[in-house]
Design a protein around this motif. Structure first.
Motif, short mmCIF file in Angstrom:
data_model
loop_
_atom_site.label_atom_id
_atom_site.label_comp_id
_atom_site.label_asym_id
_atom_site.label_seq_id
_atom_site.Cartn_x
_atom_site.Cartn_y
_atom_site.Cartn_z
N PHE A 1 -6.69 -10.85 -8.44
CA PHE A 1 -8.21 -10.42 -8.55
C PHE A 1 -8.86 -8.91 -9.01
O PHE A 1 -8.03 -7.80 -8.89
N TYR A 2 -9.53 -8.70 -9.55
CA TYR A 2 -10.13 -7.51 -10.39
C TYR A 2 -9.90 -6.52 -9.45
O TYR A 2 -10.51 -6.40 -8.41
N ASN A 3 -9.87 -4.66 -10.04
CA ASN A 3 -10.18 -3.23 -8.44
C ASN A 3 -11.64 -3.26 -8.84
O ASN A 3 -11.44 -2.81 -9.63
N ASP A 4 -12.76 -3.15 -7.85
CA ASP A 4 -13.69 -2.85 -7.70
C ASP A 4 -13.50 -1.32 -7.78
O ASP A 4 -14.81 -0.80 -8.28
N ILE B 1 -15.41 -10.37 -1.09
CA ILE B 1 -14.29 -10.60 -1.41
C ILE B 1 -14.47 -12.47 -1.30
O ILE B 1 -12.93 -12.40 -2.04
N ILE B 2 -14.68 -12.12 -0.74
CA ILE B 2 -14.27 -14.27 0.51
C ILE B 2 -13.75 -15.46 -0.31
O ILE B 2 -12.82 -15.61 -0.34
N ASN B 3 -15.50 -15.29 -1.19
CA ASN B 3 -14.82 -16.00 -2.19
C ASN B 3 -14.19 -15.66 -3.79
O ASN B 3 -15.19 -14.85 -4.72
N LEU B 4 -12.70 -15.83 -4.19
CA LEU B 4 -12.69 -14.66 -4.55
C LEU B 4 -13.22 -15.21 -5.98
O LEU B 4 -12.87 -14.00 -7.48
#
Length: 404
Positions: free
Chosen positions: A42-45, A68-71
């Protein structure tokens, strides 16, 4: 979930024979490269490259953090920001990966957060929709997490982004936001930390901090606190640099505050297409005796403009365009005010230039050691006397012209 444990056990992480060297805390080490299934990354926000896009999304959706629950949904949101930040580079990178595969490994944390390689990850996600052979991201995996190693990870990200082989090509406003968030707002890093990570001189980092603070101040004045995307959309980096230079010419605190208010009003209204050049014109006024009159005029206009601002949370780019930048009369008023002050300042500068030039000539003549003439030959003395005669002629002409 840990990529180095469950990932390898469940075969969605595969070790390759490749390695990549990175430096952490001054220690350079070669780390093994793995192929990781895209679905577990996943991306780094916290990535500075998309800082303004993150602020815009939060403002538009009235949220403090992207869930981020729903990746997959989270990745789709962030991917949109990555693409918008530099669509041309995305196309170029994606074409290259499609032709020769991923060549440069990324850097991810053990939980799947991408520290380096967001653009490559984006391109692979796009390509994997048509061909599953692109469904793996080649990367090293660091046994760290963001919560316990936030400062170390941020420094690593900066070192990678500012390294010799990695060009920092994102919007300068995004870079200012990163500096502000890391050094001023969250105090995650110091200026010295930034110097260590980026090889940029400390005085340059301090200038960036000053610019970031001016940016934040502008957004607060227009009732859009920390809505950094607005500054990005208004393309304010160049004008902010000019304002920074102007403030150095202002002596009193009150005049500094008024000049900021005046310039911020011009930022909002955009009376000229090239705002960097337009704001630069204020420099000659700032160091002249005409500054008080200029500020008095500008404050009247600023008060009229700023009272039209809607409440906090209601200022958008559309509002700025519809309410302020469509007001041609006020824009013309701002432009006339500056043009008039600039002409007066330049006229005074022109009148003072002969005196300033003569003062410089006098200072230079004072540096001549006349005792050295006794050591010169006839040819050298003759050349000097010739120059003295020319100076006398010029000085006599000046005296005659002043006898009015």
């Amino acid at each position: 979930m840990n990529l180095l444990k469950e990932g390898i056990e469940k075969s969605f992480v595969i070790k390759t024979s490749e390695s990549r060297k990175i430096t952490i805390d001054g220690h350079t080490e070669a780390y093994p490269v793995y192929k990781v299934n895209l679905d577990y990354l996943f991306y780094n926000d916290q990535n500075d490259r998309i800082a303004t896009w993150i602020s815009q999304y939060k403002a538009d959706n009235s949220i403090m953090k992207i869930d981020i629950i729903n990746l997959q949904q989270y990745n789709s949101i962030i991917q949109d920001f990555i693409v918008k930040s530099n669509p041309d580079q995305i196309k170029k990178t994606q074409t290259n990966i499609e032709l020769v595969d991923q060549r440069e490994p990324g850097v991810v944390l053990a939980d799947g957060r991408i520290i380096d390689g967001n653009r490559r990850f984006t391109c692979l996600r796009n390509l994997a929709k048509e061909n599953q052979r692109f469904n793996f991201f080649e990367t090293i995996i660091l046994e760290k997490n963001l919560e316990n190693n936030a400062k170390q990870i941020k420094m690593l990200e900066l070192m990678i982004q500012h390294g010799e082989e990695s060009k920092v090509d994102y919007n300068p406003i995004d870079r200012l936001v990163g500096v502000y968030n890391d050094i001023v707002e969250n105090q995650l890093l110091t200026a010295k930390d930034y110097v260590k990570c980026t090889n940029v001189l400390e005085n340059e980092i301090n200038k960036q901090i000053e610019l970031a603070k001016l940016l934040v101040e502008f957004l607060e004045i227009i009732n859009a606190p920390k809505q950094f995307h607005i500054a990005r959309d208004l393309d304010l980096y160049g004008p902010l640099v000019e304002l920074q230079g102007i403030l150095k010419k202002i002596k009193t605190k009150n005049e500094k505050e008024e000049i900021k208010c005046a310039v911020f009003t011009n930022f909002l209204m955009k009376p000229h297409n090239d705002m960097t050049r337009f704001i630069r014109k204020i420099k000659s006024v700032a160091s002249s005796e005409f500054l008080p009159d200029f500020l008095e005029e500008q404050m009247v206009i600023a008060e009229k403009v700023l009272e039209k601002l809607p409440d906090v949370g209601q200022v958008t780019r559309k509002v700025i365009n519809d309410v302020f930048r469509s007001d041609e009369d006020t824009k013309a008023e701002l432009e006339r005010s500056l043009d008039k002050a600039e002409m007066k300042a330049k006229a005074r500068e022109t009148r003072n230039r002969p005196l300033q030039t003569l003062e410089k000539v006098s200072d230079i003549l004072e540096t001549i050691d006349i005792n050295i003439f006794t050591k010169l030959n006839e040819e050298q003395i003759s050349s000097i006397l010739s120059q003295v005669d020319k100076l006398e002629e010029k000085l006599n002409a000046i005296k005659e012209s002043t006898n009015v």
